[in-house]
Design a protein around this motif. Sequence first.
Motif, mmCIF file in Angstrom:
data_model
loop_
_atom_site.group_PDB
_atom_site.id
_atom_site.type_symbol
_atom_site.label_atom_id
_atom_site.label_comp_id
_atom_site.label_asym_id
_atom_site.label_seq_id
_atom_site.Cartn_x
_atom_site.Cartn_y
_atom_site.Cartn_z
ATOM 1 N N MET A 1 0.847 -1.196 0.000
ATOM 2 C CA MET A 1 0.000 0.000 0.000
ATOM 3 C C MET A 1 0.878 1.239 0.000
ATOM 4 N N SER A 2 0.527 2.234 -0.840
ATOM 5 C CA SER A 2 1.280 3.473 -0.814
ATOM 6 C C SER A 2 1.029 4.147 0.525
ATOM 7 N N SER A 3 2.036 4.742 1.095
ATOM 8 C CA SER A 3 1.889 5.335 2.405
ATOM 9 C C SER A 3 2.217 6.812 2.337
ATOM 10 N N VAL A 4 1.577 7.563 3.217
ATOM 11 C CA VAL A 4 1.852 8.979 3.345
ATOM 12 C C VAL A 4 2.917 9.125 4.429
ATOM 13 N N PRO A 5 4.026 9.822 4.159
ATOM 14 C CA PRO A 5 5.120 9.895 5.138
ATOM 15 C C PRO A 5 4.731 10.658 6.401
ATOM 16 N N GLU A 6 5.423 10.362 7.470
ATOM 17 C CA GLU A 6 5.302 11.146 8.692
ATOM 18 C C GLU A 6 6.061 12.455 8.501
ATOM 19 N N ARG A 7 5.692 13.460 9.265
ATOM 20 C CA ARG A 7 6.349 14.756 9.134
ATOM 21 C C ARG A 7 7.833 14.652 9.472
ATOM 22 N N SER A 8 8.183 13.784 10.388
ATOM 23 C CA SER A 8 9.580 13.630 10.797
ATOM 24 C C SER A 8 10.465 13.102 9.672
ATOM 25 N N GLU A 9 9.852 12.556 8.623
ATOM 26 C CA GLU A 9 10.610 12.010 7.505
ATOM 27 C C GLU A 9 10.949 13.066 6.449
ATOM 28 N N ILE A 10 10.437 14.278 6.595
ATOM 29 C CA ILE A 10 10.629 15.337 5.602
ATOM 30 C C ILE A 10 11.791 16.238 6.012
ATOM 31 N N ALA A 11 12.669 16.552 5.060
ATOM 32 C CA ALA A 11 13.806 17.437 5.335
ATOM 33 C C ALA A 11 13.316 18.848 5.653
ATOM 34 N N ASP A 12 14.056 19.545 6.511
ATOM 35 C CA ASP A 12 13.666 20.889 6.944
ATOM 36 C C ASP A 12 13.450 21.837 5.773
ATOM 37 N N GLU A 13 14.257 21.732 4.724
ATOM 38 C CA GLU A 13 14.162 22.673 3.607
ATOM 39 C C GLU A 13 12.825 22.605 2.883
ATOM 40 N N TYR A 14 12.067 21.519 3.100
ATOM 41 C CA TYR A 14 10.764 21.373 2.457
ATOM 42 C C TYR A 14 9.615 21.670 3.429
ATOM 43 N N MET A 15 9.956 22.215 4.595
ATOM 44 C CA MET A 15 8.933 22.594 5.569
ATOM 45 C C MET A 15 9.036 24.086 5.869
ATOM 46 N N TRP A 16 7.885 24.716 6.080
ATOM 47 C CA TRP A 16 7.920 26.136 6.392
ATOM 48 C C TRP A 16 8.617 26.384 7.725
ATOM 49 N N ASP A 17 9.135 27.585 7.876
ATOM 50 C CA ASP A 17 9.883 27.963 9.074
ATOM 51 C C ASP A 17 9.039 28.962 9.865
ATOM 52 N N LEU A 18 8.323 28.469 10.873
ATOM 53 C CA LEU A 18 7.408 29.317 11.621
ATOM 54 C C LEU A 18 8.107 30.163 12.680
ATOM 55 N N THR A 19 9.422 30.028 12.785
ATOM 56 C CA THR A 19 10.135 30.843 13.765
ATOM 57 C C THR A 19 10.121 32.322 13.396
ATOM 58 N N ASP A 20 9.739 32.654 12.170
ATOM 59 C CA ASP A 20 9.573 34.056 11.798
ATOM 60 C C ASP A 20 8.418 34.680 12.575
ATOM 61 N N LEU A 21 7.501 33.826 13.056
ATOM 62 C CA LEU A 21 6.396 34.283 13.895
ATOM 63 C C LEU A 21 6.754 34.176 15.371
ATOM 64 N N PHE A 22 7.045 32.957 15.831
ATOM 65 C CA PHE A 22 7.433 32.720 17.220
ATOM 66 C C PHE A 22 8.502 31.644 17.253
ATOM 67 N N ALA A 23 9.474 31.831 18.121
ATOM 68 C CA ALA A 23 10.574 30.873 18.213
ATOM 69 C C ALA A 23 10.088 29.511 18.684
ATOM 70 N N ASP A 24 9.082 29.519 19.559
ATOM 71 C CA ASP A 24 8.564 28.265 20.095
ATOM 72 C C ASP A 24 7.211 28.535 20.745
ATOM 73 N N ASP A 25 6.607 27.492 21.290
ATOM 74 C CA ASP A 25 5.286 27.619 21.912
ATOM 75 C C ASP A 25 5.328 28.525 23.140
ATOM 76 N N GLU A 26 6.456 28.542 23.842
ATOM 77 C CA GLU A 26 6.570 29.389 25.035
ATOM 78 C C GLU A 26 6.486 30.864 24.664
ATOM 79 N N GLU A 27 7.149 31.238 23.583
ATOM 80 C CA GLU A 27 7.072 32.628 23.131
ATOM 81 C C GLU A 27 5.659 32.962 22.674
#
Length: 596
Positions: free
Chosen positions: A1-27
């Motif tokens: 069966m074709s599978s949809v990858p987990e997010r942890s399997e994707i390289a950072d360069e193909y994921m958005w960088d939300l640190t432009d908004l907040f560095a982390d949940d604490e901020e």
Amino acid sequence: MSSVPERSEIADEYMWDLTDLFADDEEWEEAYEDVEERLADLEAYEGRVTEDAETLEEVLELRESIMREVSNVAAYARMRKDEDTTNQTYQALAARSQSLAADASSVASFIEPELQELDREAIDAFVDENPELETYEHYFDDVLRMKPHTRSAEIEALLADLSEVTGAAGDVYNMLTNADMEFPAVDDPEGEPQRVTLSNFAKLQKHPDREFRQRVYEAFYDEWSEFRNSVGTAYKNSVKADSKLAAARNYETAREAALDGPNVPIEVYDTLVDTVEDNLDVLHRHAELKRDCLGVDDLKMWDLYAPLAGGESPEVDYEQAREYVIEAVAPLGEAYQERMAEGLQSRWVDVYETANKQSGAYSGGTYDSQPYILMNYQDDITSMYTLAHELGHSMHSELTSEEQPYVYSGYEIFVAEVASTVNEALLTQHLLETVDDEAFRRHVLDEYLERFRSTLFRQTMFASFEHRAHELSEDGEALTPDRLDGIYHDLKSQYYDPADVDDRIAREWMRIPHFYRAYYVYQYATGISAANAIVERIDEDGEEAAADYREFLRSGSRGYPLELLKTAGIDMSTPDPVESAIDAYDEMVGEYESLQ
């Protein structure tokens, strides 16, 4: 069966960088708490908005400062949730941010009713006294325009408080379809099970094996039938909420309220529907061409997405798609092209489908952040066009944020869909002019035709459906799933007369999330019409027309939509742009026919 990858399997360069908004949940938490505390500062101005010119400036600046931070808080929470719609931590953050936005709107709701106690002469006197208020000239005009539909401060606060409740039907629908519904796996021609998802359904409907397309189609819509009562109830209540909110603001109908917000005349809506439905013979010609290209006696509903070119789409990986899109926008100027390229290198885009990720695609972000694009890239031509589309939105936001103050940093959907579709048209031109591979060119031309079909004709059909649904509800008739199926089936039969319109397709309305934003979809059709006219101007007049278009993009909401489009040389108060778009579509159908 074709599978949809987990997010942890994707390289950072193909994921958005939300640190432009907040560095982390604490901020994020710190920002959330700061906004909560500052609401009291804004509340203290109630009853004082028009005390003097200086106070008016103070209250408007404080509100903007608070709303900017609310926007950042809400965007971060939403995008974290969209990374995995089953993540309850981010579900909670998103819910809290929605509550915060509702609270902020409620606290600020006294401002416009107090402003509306003034007349134009009094506001002009304030501007003369305090030149800093000149920035708000268009805003003041819009506030005074809406005076007949603005209630007392108390009622405005109540309506703002109720925003979470009145939007609940859409929230329920979104969670049902993205988190709870699970579509079945269908065996492909090699006997391998393929999991059907909201994101890959359209791609699977393009598969060259007709029997596989049929199995996918039937499994997909049979699953929707299992939830027809839930979805029907959600949509019925969404329609009722639209009408109740319209009545609360002294509008006779939900459509009148929805179009009056951006100051778009009702006639624009009716002209679109009438013009398109008077020219369905062009859509029928496309359907007949598809039937002939597929070599079938009857065009079935599972054939509608099948490419004219035959076979699966040529593979276009993400890197190649980026290159094509950047090259395609060269007619818009070097600065525009370079800014887009920089953005693609700066992790604007969350590229690939991952487990439980929000389906579809959108462009987001805030006035204070870089743009963000959610995609579910599938390595095909359609995904490349989606990238171009969303980049149009993102560049519109970038140019607006650079040029306009926060008060005009947003823009109405009526004009937003122009920017996205201009990019699509430029991409088509570029690929047809530069790519020699005949099979690829056929698929590009087919993609162009499909996007015209699905944007101009299909979205107009959707517009007709939701207007009929609202009219029935406002006339006191029950919106049962059977009734909605009947309306939709009749429209599908009218629009796709040459095809065999079966009973399953009557459920298609159930899978359209945009129906939970009242009178939204028609703007895709007006958008592609305006975009087509803009690209025709750029082809004819070159840099002069491109400069007009860039000026339009930089204007944000500093003007009403029809006025802004006139900056780009387009008059949407007439049927001309719609007729011109239909002519362009008809010409391309003829071009493809000549290849046969």
